[in-house]
Design an enzyme around this catalytic site. Structure first.
Site, PDB file in Angstrom:
ATOM      1  N   GLY A 251      27.083  47.678  13.071  1.00 53.58           N
ATOM      2  CA  GLY A 251      26.899  47.976  14.840  1.00 53.58           C
ATOM      3  C   GLY A 251      26.218  48.848  13.871  1.00 53.58           C
ATOM      4  O   GLY A 251      25.786  48.934  16.540  1.00 53.58           O
ATOM      5  N   ASP A 252      25.547  49.593  13.829  1.00 50.12           N
ATOM      6  CA  ASP A 252      24.554  50.615  14.085  1.00 50.12           C
ATOM      7  C   ASP A 252      23.914  51.453  13.317  1.00 50.12           C
ATOM      8  O   ASP A 252      24.058  50.837  12.223  1.00 50.12           O
ATOM      9  CB  ASP A 252      25.852  52.399  14.627  1.00 50.12           C
ATOM     10  N   ASP A 253      23.562  52.663  12.962  1.00 52.09           N
ATOM     11  CA  ASP A 253      22.858  52.752  12.085  1.00 52.09           C
ATOM     12  C   ASP A 253      23.475  52.716  10.347  1.00 52.09           C
ATOM     13  O   ASP A 253      24.707  53.624  10.742  1.00 52.09           O
ATOM     14  CB  ASP A 253      22.566  54.043  11.931  1.00 52.09           C
ATOM     15  N   THR A 284      21.277  45.685  11.038  1.00 58.52           N
ATOM     16  CA  THR A 284      22.352  46.488  12.104  1.00 58.52           C
ATOM     17  C   THR A 284      21.383  45.692  13.090  1.00 58.52           C
ATOM     18  O   THR A 284      19.925  45.640  13.380  1.00 58.52           O
ATOM     19  CB  THR A 284      22.232  48.009  11.780  1.00 58.52           C
TER      20      THR A 284
END
Length: 465
Positions: A251-253, A284
């Site tokens: 859900g992020d980098d 992502t």
């Protein structure tokens, strides 16, 4: 919890995206193939300490007692703790030096859903507070501090952070402290993490901070695409780091290189440097395939990333910083990148205005320079580049070479307060980067040498899709 991908899905994606990648390891001396078959002279199994792998029994004491016992062998060639098939529920536990933590292919180390089983520890000195909330932070599930020679491995065994409870607490605003990472090492050296699957981290997944000689190879990291701040691998104020052959969907980098936050990172003064990334595949929805920053106040330099493949993602390559960060991001080389269905291929921003407190110095301006991005291919890209420096603090010597993007936007590049050069970029880049790299400016571009001129001349104007 429903996973975003099954193992079959992962292997299918890898097969589609890595048809011709040579899997032999190249590059810096710290980036070498590591065998999971390192033999320790002493070995025990977690069941010898009363652990029960039913997914219900809390095994924190068993892990702690096993590690305590094995510590007596640290100066006798080291030891191994084996985790057999089963679901081993546990709270946070410490590792020791000269240890191998080995998981069976059907073993799952499962994080407790009781926050009390994740003790609260002091904030990192280069952050000054918890990353999300003032004060301390919950300790990672697997934790090590001041260690040397540690291996975490398995035949694709699984470490699952049970992150859904933490994500719900975060969204509901009921947390008193910053969420824990899944694996964190502090001030340690000689670390190897390989042949494992990491699922559902409460926060960042793998976080080496103030570490050196770190190898992460052949790992799969998965969290739901809407899970908050579930970064994949975050080297932080660390040097001599190798990341290779990884699949990450979070859900992020996917990878975020960091080095401390504003005045605390400037004061701690521990940069991230000499970082090698090879053969990374992933997606992502909300963030970037590879990011530098935003916490970069100790400095980031000498990053080489090659053979990157990002799909169904918000951004491909990102540099994030702002006034108050200070220090530098320089000597960055990113090449051989494939993008598919990505919103923004390249994103630089000097307006990432998150600060730990009101005491940061707004006159501490970051230096962003000598960033080379080359050999990029993209289809179904909405925007080629959104490059925004800081007024009075241009990002300079940005060099783009051999980039071909199928862009949907009528305005594929948007640039402000940046300066640099380009060759063979399609669609044509912004005015601030139009001056040619070769021959006059190749020395202004990090890691572009004379022999590349023939490649540029050969591919000038050609489309790769």
């Amino acid at each position: 919890m429903r996973r975003s991908f099954t193992p079959a899905d992962v292997f299918l994606v890898l097969a589609l995206f890595i048809k011709e990648i040579p899997w032999g390891v190249r590059g810096s001396s710290h980036c070498q193939q590591t065998s999971s078959g390192v033999v320790r002279p002493h070995s025990v199994t977690i069941t010898e300490f009363g652990a029960v792998g039913d997914g219900l029994t809390l095994n924190t004491k068993a892990f702690q007692n096993a590690i305590f016992y094995l510590n007596s062998f640290a100066d006798k060639g080291g030891a191994q703790l084996f985790v057999p098939a089963g679901r081993w529920l546990t709270g946070s536990f410490d590792l020791i030096s000269h240890l191998t933590l080995r998981l069976d292919k059907d073993a799952v180390i499962l994080g407790s859903t009781n926050s009390a089983d994740w003790p609260v520890v002091d904030p990192l000195p280069s952050y000054g507070r918890g990353r999300e909330l003032p004060g301390g932070r919950h300790r990672s599930l697997i934790y090590g501090c001041n260690l040397t020679d540690v291996i975490i491995t398995g035949d694709n065994g699984t470490i699952d952070g049970h992150g859904n409870v933490w994500w719900n607490w975060f969204r509901n605003g009921t947390l008193n402290f910053t969420r824990p990472h899944l694996v964190e090492f502090i001030n340690s050296t000689g670390l190897v993490i390989l042949n494992l699957t990491f699922l559902n981290s409460p926060f960042w997944t793998i976080h080496p901070v103030y570490c050196s000689q770190v190898i992460v190879q052949n790992v799969t990291i998965i969290a739901p695409l809407d899970s908050p701040n579930t970064d994949g691998i975050d080297p932080d104020s660390s040097n001599d780091v190798c990341i290779e052959d990884c699949y990450i969907s979070t859900g992020d980098d996917l990878i975020a290189i960091k080095s401390g936050w504003d005045e605390y990172g400037i004061s701690y003064a521990r940069p991230s440097t000499n970082i090698i990334i090879h053969r990374l595949v992933g997606e992502t929805r909300s963030s970037s395939g590879i990011a530098l920053g935003s916490e970069m106040s100790g400095g980031i330099s000498e990053v080489h990333a090659e053979k990157l493949q990002f799909f169904n993602s918000n951004m491909g390559i990102t540099i994030k910083t702002s006034r108050g960060r200070g220090n530098y991001v320089r000597n960055i080389y990113i090449s051989d990148v494939t993008l598919a269905n990505v919103n923004i291929a390249i994103r630089f921003t000097g307006q990432f205005e998150e600060h730990p407190d009101e005491f940061y110095d707004p006159d501490a301006l970051p230096v962003i320079e000598k960033i080379t991005i080359k050999d990029v291919r993209g289809e179904k890209v909405k925007v080629g580049g959104l490059l925004q420096g800081i007024e009075g603090d241009k990002f300079h010597n940005i060099c783009l070479s051999n980039i071909t993007l199928a862009v949907a936007s009528d305005f594929p590049w948007n640039c402000s307060y940046v300066q640099g050069y380009s060759d063979s970029v399609s669609p044509e880049t912004c005015e601030a980067l139009k001056e040619s790299i070769f021959p006059e400016h190749q020395t202004d571009c990090y890691c572009l040498s004379n022999h590349l001129r023939s490649l540029v001349d050969h591919t000038r104007g050609a489309r790769l899709w």
